[in-house]
Design an enzyme around this catalytic site. Structure first.
Site, mmCIF file in Angstrom:
data_model
loop_
_atom_site.group_PDB
_atom_site.id
_atom_site.type_symbol
_atom_site.label_atom_id
_atom_site.label_comp_id
_atom_site.label_asym_id
_atom_site.label_seq_id
_atom_site.Cartn_x
_atom_site.Cartn_y
_atom_site.Cartn_z
ATOM 1 N N SER A 154 5.986 7.058 -1.488
ATOM 2 C CA SER A 154 5.332 7.576 -2.689
ATOM 3 C C SER A 154 5.537 9.087 -2.696
ATOM 4 C CB SER A 154 3.833 7.278 -2.628
ATOM 5 O OG SER A 154 3.127 8.076 -3.560
ATOM 6 N N TYR A 167 -3.804 6.795 2.975
ATOM 7 C CA TYR A 167 -2.669 6.352 2.150
ATOM 8 C C TYR A 167 -1.534 7.375 2.175
ATOM 9 C CZ TYR A 167 0.149 4.896 -1.816
ATOM 10 O OH TYR A 167 1.209 4.516 -2.607
HETATM 11 N N1 LIG Z 1 1.894 1.809 -8.501
HETATM 12 C C1 LIG Z 1 2.020 3.085 -8.161
HETATM 13 O O1 LIG Z 1 1.583 4.012 -8.892
HETATM 14 C C2 LIG Z 1 2.746 3.447 -6.881
HETATM 15 C C3 LIG Z 1 3.125 4.781 -6.716
HETATM 16 C C4 LIG Z 1 3.806 5.149 -5.561
HETATM 17 C C5 LIG Z 1 4.091 4.198 -4.598
HETATM 18 N N2 LIG Z 1 3.692 2.914 -4.779
HETATM 19 C C6 LIG Z 1 4.007 1.949 -3.708
HETATM 20 O O2 LIG Z 1 4.765 0.898 -4.266
HETATM 21 C C7 LIG Z 1 4.597 -0.284 -3.469
HETATM 22 C C8 LIG Z 1 4.337 -1.463 -4.378
HETATM 23 O O3 LIG Z 1 3.140 -1.202 -5.093
HETATM 24 P P1 LIG Z 1 2.847 -1.773 -6.543
HETATM 25 O O4 LIG Z 1 2.321 -0.649 -7.326
HETATM 26 O O5 LIG Z 1 3.992 -2.550 -7.038
HETATM 27 O O6 LIG Z 1 1.611 -2.735 -6.158
HETATM 28 P P2 LIG Z 1 1.064 -4.084 -6.794
HETATM 29 O O7 LIG Z 1 1.419 -4.217 -8.227
HETATM 30 O O8 LIG Z 1 -0.381 -4.108 -6.400
HETATM 31 O O9 LIG Z 1 1.846 -5.236 -5.968
HETATM 32 C C9 LIG Z 1 1.625 -5.373 -4.590
HETATM 33 C C10 LIG Z 1 2.459 -6.538 -4.057
HETATM 34 O O10 LIG Z 1 2.315 -6.542 -2.629
HETATM 35 C C11 LIG Z 1 1.760 -7.811 -2.195
HETATM 36 N N3 LIG Z 1 0.872 -7.552 -1.069
HETATM 37 C C12 LIG Z 1 -0.283 -6.840 -1.068
HETATM 38 N N4 LIG Z 1 -0.852 -6.867 0.144
HETATM 39 C C13 LIG Z 1 -0.016 -7.606 0.938
HETATM 40 C C14 LIG Z 1 -0.071 -8.022 2.292
HETATM 41 N N5 LIG Z 1 -1.097 -7.698 3.106
HETATM 42 N N6 LIG Z 1 0.944 -8.780 2.784
HETATM 43 C C15 LIG Z 1 1.984 -9.138 1.986
HETATM 44 N N7 LIG Z 1 2.077 -8.775 0.686
HETATM 45 C C16 LIG Z 1 1.080 -8.024 0.173
HETATM 46 C C17 LIG Z 1 1.047 -8.351 -3.440
HETATM 47 O O11 LIG Z 1 0.961 -9.776 -3.448
HETATM 48 P P3 LIG Z 1 -0.280 -10.565 -2.739
HETATM 49 O O12 LIG Z 1 -1.537 -9.923 -3.232
HETATM 50 O O13 LIG Z 1 -0.105 -11.995 -3.166
HETATM 51 O O14 LIG Z 1 -0.075 -10.403 -1.277
HETATM 52 C C18 LIG Z 1 1.998 -7.893 -4.538
HETATM 53 O O15 LIG Z 1 3.114 -8.759 -4.614
HETATM 54 C C19 LIG Z 1 3.460 0.033 -2.489
HETATM 55 O O16 LIG Z 1 4.014 0.332 -1.226
HETATM 56 C C20 LIG Z 1 2.809 1.268 -3.078
HETATM 57 O O17 LIG Z 1 2.198 2.067 -2.103
HETATM 58 C C21 LIG Z 1 3.037 2.508 -5.899
#
Ligand SMILES: NC(=O)c1ccc[n+]([C@@H]2O[C@H](COP(=O)([O-])OP(=O)(O)OC[C@H]3O[C@@H](n4cnc5c(N)ncnc54)[C@H](OP(=O)(O)O)[C@@H]3O)[C@@H](O)[C@H]2O)c1
Length: 278
Positions: A154, A167
């Protein structure tokens, strides 16, 4: 648990089949990686905790793109979950050529109000699983002299924030780890990319209980564009991908500005998305 049966469909080109493993593939950025890679003809192994949602996503990808998709329901914050995925990555008879370490969570709590369980869970998922899965896949990749790893970090990994202190520390680890490992495996024909997005419209904030109602529209990125940029940067041989000009400027400022200014910038960012200091 177990692999779902792939639907028999003819893939348009006759290029050799390649397999990508994506963690957190059912929502947000992980789902966008799955859609994009399936559209390019990659076979997929998709990982998340919710087995039903995983099966539905896999079925949609097979039906739409005609690729083989197998599922691994696993909680990557647990020993057994990460162990199952490590085992799949070490399976030499079905090599994974692209690993996307995407699954990650945030916490909307100040450190003092958090629980040790929550702090350990975020470390296990955002740090330990990323390191262990990278460690599991690299020997085969370096041996074959081909393969790629994308670790989703991130832009916040360049700065400091409160709440959510752990985080940003986990994401700083992912950037530093990916660049360091990336340097050491480049001479073996393997690339490692740290993907550093800003705010992306996904389920992330809702899951973490982070309010976004008052946040300005310009801070948000679209998951498909972030994935496009990441794959393009990976294929250009870059070590880090920061999608969009506004976040490239933010990342540069966070890396090079005086630290006191960085703290102020972070406080302003928190206010912009309605997050208080605690
Ligand atoms: N969204 C943002 O603004 C943002 C910004 C910067 C970086 N990121 C990073 O991008 C990545 C993806 O985030 P996202 O925004 O796409 O999140 P998201 O929409 O909440 O999706 C999270 C995914 O991870 C899975 N997951 C969560 N906990 C898990 C666990 N313990 N074991 C296995 N799978 C797990 C969830 O499925 P289940 O719940 O079924 O496990 C889901 O498929 C993360 O690393 C986050 O830190 C996000």
């Amino acid at each position: 648990m177990g692999a779902a049966t792939p639907v028999e469909v003819t893939v348009p080109d006759q290029a050799p089949r390649r397999t990508a493993l994506i963690t957190g593939a059912t929502a947000g950025l992980g789902a966008a990686f799955a859609r994009r890679l399936a559209a390019e003809g990659w076979d997929l192994v998709v990982v998340a905790r919710d087995a039903e949602r995983l099966a539905t996503s896999a079925e949609e990808l097979r039906a739409r793109h005609g690729v083989a998709v197998s599922v691994i329901p696993a909680d990557l914050a647990t020993e057994s979950g990460v162990g199952t995925v490590e085992e799949r990555l070490r399976n030499a008879s079905a090599p994974v050529e692209l690993l996307v370490n995407n699954a990650g969570i945030g916490l909307n709590k100040g450190f003092l109000r958090s629980t040790l369980d929550d702090e350990l869970r975020i470390l296990r998922l955002n740090v330990e699983a990323v390191m262990r899965l990278t460690f599991a896949v690299l020997p085969q990749m370096t041996e074959r002299r081909s393969g790629d790893v994308i670790n989703v970090s991130s832009v916040s990994g360049y700065g400091v924030t409160a709440p959510g202190s752990t985080y940003t520390a986990t994401k700083a680890y992912v950037i530093n780890f990916s660049e360091s490992v990336g340097q050491s495996v480049r001479r073996h024909g393997v690339r490692v990319l740290a993907l550093c997005p800003g705010f992306v419209r996904t389920e992330f904030h809702q899951r973490a209980g982070i309010p976004t109602a008052g946040s300005p529209g310009w801070i948000w990125l679209d998951a498909d564009s972030v994935v496009d940029g990441a794959l393009s940067d990976l294929r250009k041989g870059r070590y880090v991908s920061v999608p969009s000009m506004r976040y490239k400027i933010a990342a540069t400022a966070l890396r090079h500005a005086p630290h006191a200014l960085v703290r102020r910038f972070s406080e302003a960012g928190n206010r912009a998305v309605g997050r208080g200091a605690r």
